[in-house]
Motif scaffolding. Structure first.
Motif, mmCIF file in Angstrom:
data_model
loop_
_atom_site.group_PDB
_atom_site.id
_atom_site.type_symbol
_atom_site.label_atom_id
_atom_site.label_comp_id
_atom_site.label_asym_id
_atom_site.label_seq_id
_atom_site.Cartn_x
_atom_site.Cartn_y
_atom_site.Cartn_z
ATOM 1 N N LEU A 100 0.835 -1.202 0.000
ATOM 2 C CA LEU A 100 0.000 0.000 0.000
ATOM 3 C C LEU A 100 0.872 1.255 0.000
ATOM 4 N N LEU A 101 1.965 1.229 0.758
ATOM 5 C CA LEU A 101 2.882 2.373 0.788
ATOM 6 C C LEU A 101 3.565 2.573 -0.559
ATOM 7 N N VAL A 102 4.111 1.506 -1.130
ATOM 8 C CA VAL A 102 4.803 1.609 -2.407
ATOM 9 C C VAL A 102 3.820 1.970 -3.525
ATOM 10 N N GLY A 103 2.576 1.559 -3.384
ATOM 11 C CA GLY A 103 1.566 1.914 -4.373
ATOM 12 C C GLY A 103 1.357 3.408 -4.476
ATOM 13 N N ARG A 256 3.269 -5.951 -9.344
ATOM 14 C CA ARG A 256 3.408 -4.489 -9.286
ATOM 15 C C ARG A 256 2.447 -3.921 -8.248
ATOM 16 N N ALA A 257 2.949 -3.029 -7.421
ATOM 17 C CA ALA A 257 2.130 -2.401 -6.375
ATOM 18 C C ALA A 257 1.603 -1.064 -6.899
ATOM 19 N N GLU A 258 0.324 -1.014 -7.219
ATOM 20 C CA GLU A 258 -0.332 0.216 -7.678
ATOM 21 C C GLU A 258 -1.769 0.161 -7.212
ATOM 22 N N TRP A 259 -2.292 1.276 -6.707
ATOM 23 C CA TRP A 259 -3.585 1.260 -6.039
ATOM 24 C C TRP A 259 -4.715 0.751 -6.930
ATOM 25 N N GLY A 260 -4.764 1.185 -8.181
ATOM 26 C CA GLY A 260 -5.825 0.733 -9.070
ATOM 27 C C GLY A 260 -5.757 -0.755 -9.325
ATOM 28 N N LEU A 261 -4.556 -1.282 -9.539
ATOM 29 C CA LEU A 261 -4.383 -2.714 -9.766
ATOM 30 C C LEU A 261 -4.702 -3.505 -8.505
ATOM 31 N N MET A 262 -4.309 -2.988 -7.344
ATOM 32 C CA MET A 262 -4.629 -3.656 -6.087
ATOM 33 C C MET A 262 -6.134 -3.712 -5.874
ATOM 34 N N LEU A 263 -6.816 -2.643 -6.260
ATOM 35 C CA LEU A 263 -8.274 -2.600 -6.129
ATOM 36 C C LEU A 263 -8.921 -3.632 -7.049
ATOM 37 N N ALA A 264 -8.382 -3.770 -8.257
ATOM 38 C CA ALA A 264 -8.925 -4.751 -9.201
ATOM 39 C C ALA A 264 -8.714 -6.172 -8.698
ATOM 40 N N GLN A 265 -7.541 -6.445 -8.145
ATOM 41 C CA GLN A 265 -7.238 -7.789 -7.659
ATOM 42 C C GLN A 265 -8.110 -8.177 -6.467
#
Length: 308
Positions: A100-103, A256-265
């Protein structure tokens, strides 16, 4: 005569000391007194610092799974907060808090680069239209009108879909294209208003070259609204970047740590661990809100009509 000049000088000094401040200084003073501006500035500064220092603040490596997390992973259970892991695990055994931080860093980089590209290209288009006028202005503005007629997110999706493989640059280009007509229209309108100002008319009457008038008089006095708009556009760029990643149009590397991708996963894991979607979504909303509050406050502060 000497005493009269002295009295006039004293009046000017009193005027300067009592309130003869520049527009920029007055804008800063009013923003420091505005709770909305302070709130937006605090959110923005904290986000930027967090993004810059994220690799040093992350307690764990966000790109490798940990055995103590993976050992407890089940289809119907994902470990929550535990010793050494503030927010527990994601669905693959990675430290969720570190990701979350790196995102935040990934989101800031993509959003800022996309906004800067849109700003530069938009200023070129708007500057040419405002400076040259005639058929150049008509041609560029009709093209800009076409882009503005398409909803921004739909335009970004259409541009990103043109690429055979999604990458970070795919998202950057798509979001930049969306912001180009906004900056172009704004700068062109500001330059047209400067064209009829007294100092431009005087320079024209004196035979000053058009290029000198444009770069020394029209353009510098037209940049204020564009800079303010860049702050507001950065907020929408962050949302658009997250939306494109969420739709699978960006870099789909699962590590890859990115907020949008994390939300999709996290969409298929809402029943198992809803916090995997909750935290990235809240982060996106708060950061976009911070830039919006700061940009709106800056626009109000720089508006000469609001000076007291």
């Amino acid at each position: 005569m000497t005493s009269m000049l002295r009295r006039k000088a004293e009046r000017i000094d009193d005027l300067v000391e009592s309130g003869g401040t520049s527009l920029a200084a007055d804008a800063v003073r009013r923003m420091l007194r505005n709770p909305v501006a302070i709130t937006g500035a605090v959110i923005t500064v904290l986000f930027v610092l967090l993004a810059i220092l994220a690799p040093f603040l992350a307690p764990k490596n966000p790109y490798i799974p940990y055995d103590e997390l993976r050992v407890n992973l089940r289809p119907d259970f994902i470990p929550g907060p535990m010793d050494g892991f503030v927010l527990g695990s994601d669905h693959r055994g990675y430290d969720f808090f570190s990701r979350l931080l790196v995102g935040a860093q990934q989101t800031l980089i993509v959003g800022v680069v996309a906004t800067l590209i849109g700003l530069v290209v938009g200023m070129v288009v708007g500057g040419l239209a405002g400076a040259l006028g005639g058929w150049v202005d008509t041609l560029l503005m009709r093209f800009t009108d076409i882009l503005l007629a398409i909803p921004s997110l739909l335009l970004a999706i259409s541009v990103a879909a043109l690429f055979s493989q999604g990458t970070q640059w795919t998202v950057i280009i798509a979001v930049a294209v969306v912001s180009v007509p906004v900056f172009a229209r704004l700068l062109r309108g500001a330059m047209l208003s400067q064209r009829s100002s007294d100092h431009v008319l005087a320079a024209t009457a004196l035979g000053v070259r058009r290029s000198t008038i444009v770069f020394r008089h029209m353009l510098p006095n037209s940049l204020g609204p564009v800079v303010v708009q860049a702050t507001l556009t950065l907020a929408t760029s962050i949302i658009d970047v997250a939306a494109l990643s969420f739709l699978g149009l960006g870099d789909n590397d699962p590590s890859r740590a990115e907020w949008g991708l994390m939300l999709a996963q996290a969409q298929t894991l809402l029943d198992v661990k809803p916090s995997l979607a909750f935290y990235p979504a809240i982060a996106i909303v708060v950061v976009a809100l911070g830039f919006t509050l700061l940009g709106e406050s800056l626009r109000e502060a720089l508006d000469p009509k609001n000076r007291r």
